[in-house]
Design an enzyme around this catalytic site. Structure first.
Site, PDB file in Angstrom:
ATOM      1  N   GLU A 300       0.855  -1.196   0.000  1.00 57.48           N
ATOM      2  CA  GLU A 300       0.000   0.000   0.000  1.00 57.48           C
ATOM      3  C   GLU A 300       0.883   1.236   0.000  1.00 57.48           C
ATOM      4  OE1 GLU A 300      -2.940   0.189   3.116  1.00 57.48           O
ATOM      5  OE2 GLU A 300      -2.900   2.379   3.147  1.00 57.48           O
ATOM      6  N   GLU A 305      -2.785  11.482   2.811  1.00 55.44           N
ATOM      7  CA  GLU A 305      -3.802  11.318   3.853  1.00 55.44           C
ATOM      8  C   GLU A 305      -3.758  12.577   4.717  1.00 55.44           C
ATOM      9  OE1 GLU A 305      -4.358   6.819   5.174  1.00 55.44           O
ATOM     10  OE2 GLU A 305      -2.284   7.458   5.401  1.00 55.44           O
TER      11      GLU A 305
END
Length: 414
Positions: A300, A305
């Site tokens: 990932e 974010e």
């Protein structure tokens, strides 16, 4: 029988000689498992992922991962003599070459090479931003800090057998401690745009699949993802709006998965995140085989974010034998305007930038013994706004709804 024995012996000698020839082509510092071979025309063939390393340290060194670094003395012209840095730097970065050196790096075949410059900051002071100019291209780096070594990747097309890397300026940097060449692509043409999503028009989005449902999504999150236009829609002004909503005690939002998946390249999005606490908007990637391989084995990469404050996070995840796997997380400070979040992804290399400024570089050799590098497989993109969970926590009463992430564009060049 004697003749057969003689022929067999001859075949053994030929095989042994071929083995020696192939072995001599694997130079010290070449990436493990990427042994060079010869074709029938005797041209050296390396293939994408071939890597070689040079260091300013006299005589060369072996790093903690077992990689051999060759002295740069034979490949550098100009610049200042290598100077020993303060104690504490790892072996390949213990010396630094200042001034404006030019490196002539021997490579096995034409192609495009991802050249990583390891740059030493001054031993005292530091600056909020630094830069290096390489082959006329100025590369900006965030927060050098005194005595730190930062890494910067530049793409160098090579039509012959030498990658030329000319450093013409160092700003708030002491010098070049090391240089690495990795074959990124077989061609030398400019990167091609294979995904160009501008979100023109109105209504539902094509090319992206909504992922639906609740259940916490592995982070004890509160939202239920829907395919409703109330949660994800093109706005008519060239943007995608992903909106988290609250209806009583129920939260809804959207999570969109790209139908496009690929391996390597330059991936970026221009977007504006919501600022409410308890939200987790994200632009990220998962290994395309995650349904069969599972997480974190598929890998990932979180290109962006945010927890709704004045900073964003870039995070890399992979397996290490535990349920949660390993994680490397980096941060950058931003305001609440739109910003360009990007990833440079090449064999053994991941580099995170915000508005063109290098924030962090992660290399295969940076991982620990139990941490597996799994970023040599196709990946797809995701855009979503999560609500609550272990990270970032439940939205407080002060967080109003709806909360929207606006995405101006998504691009993938290879």
């Amino acid at each position: 029988m004697t003749r057969r024995v003689a022929i067999a012996a001859l075949l053994v000698l030929i095989a042994a000689a071929a083995g020696i020839a192939a072995e001599t082509l694997a130079r010290p510092g070449d990436r493990p498992g990427r042994v060079l071979t010869r074709t029938s025309s005797t041209r050296i063939v390396a293939g994408v992922g071939w890597t070689h390393r040079w260091t300013a340290a006299p005589g060369g060194v072996t790093d903690a991962a077992g990689n051999e670094w060759e002295s740069d003395a034979a490949v550098v012209q100009g610049g200042a003599a290598a100077k020993e840095l303060a104690a504490g730097s790892s072996a390949p970065y213990r010396y630094s070459r200042g001034g404006t050196p030019t490196f002539s790096l021997p490579v096995p075949q034409p192609g495009t090479y991802a050249v990583t410059l390891s740059l030493a900051a001054p031993e005292r002071g530091g600056a909020p931003e630094a830069a290096v100019t390489v082959n006329g291209q100025r590369v900006r780096l965030a927060g050098t800090g005194a005595g730190r070594v930062r890494h910067a990747i530049v793409l160098v097309p090579v039509t012959g057998d030498t990658a030329t890397v000319a450093v013409s300026a160092l700003e708030h940097l002491a010098g070049v401690a090391a240089v690495t060449a990795t074959m990124a692509r077989t061609g030398t043409d400019p990167l091609r745009t294979e995904l160009a999503e501008e979100f023109d028009g109105t209504g539902p989005l094509t090319g992206w699949t909504p992922e639906l449902g609740g259940g916490g999504w592995g982070n004890a999150e509160l939202q239920e993802y829907t395919a409703d236009q109330a949660n994800a829609v093109r706005t008519g002004d060239g943007r995608l709006a992903i909106t988290a909503r609250r209806d009583g005690g129920r939260y809804t939002s959207a999570r969109l998965r790209s139908e496009f998946a690929a391996q390597y390249g330059r991936i970026e999005s221009v977007l504006r995140v919501p600022t409410g606490k308890g939200l987790l908007p994200a632009f990220w990637m998962l290994g395309a085989d995650v349904a069969t391989t599972g997480w974190p084995a598929a890998g990932e990469v979180d290109i962006m974010e945010s927890l709704g404050a004045d900073r964003v996070y870039g995070t890399f995840h992979g397996p290490d034998g535990t349920e949660r796997g390993w994680e490397r997380q980096f941060t950058a400070r931003v305001d609440n305007g739109p910003h360009r979040y990007a990833l440079e992804w090449w064999p053994g290399l991941l580099q995170w930038t915000v508005d063109g400024v290098v924030q962090a570089t992660l290399r295969e050799e940076d991982l620990g013994a139990k941490q597996a590098w799994v970023f040599e497989r196709p990946m797809f993109l995701l855009l979503n706004v999560a609500v609550g969970g272990r990270w970032p926590g439940t939205p407080p009463p002060s967080t109003s709804f709806p909360q929207t992430m606006y995405v101006d564009s998504v691009r993938w060049q290879r």
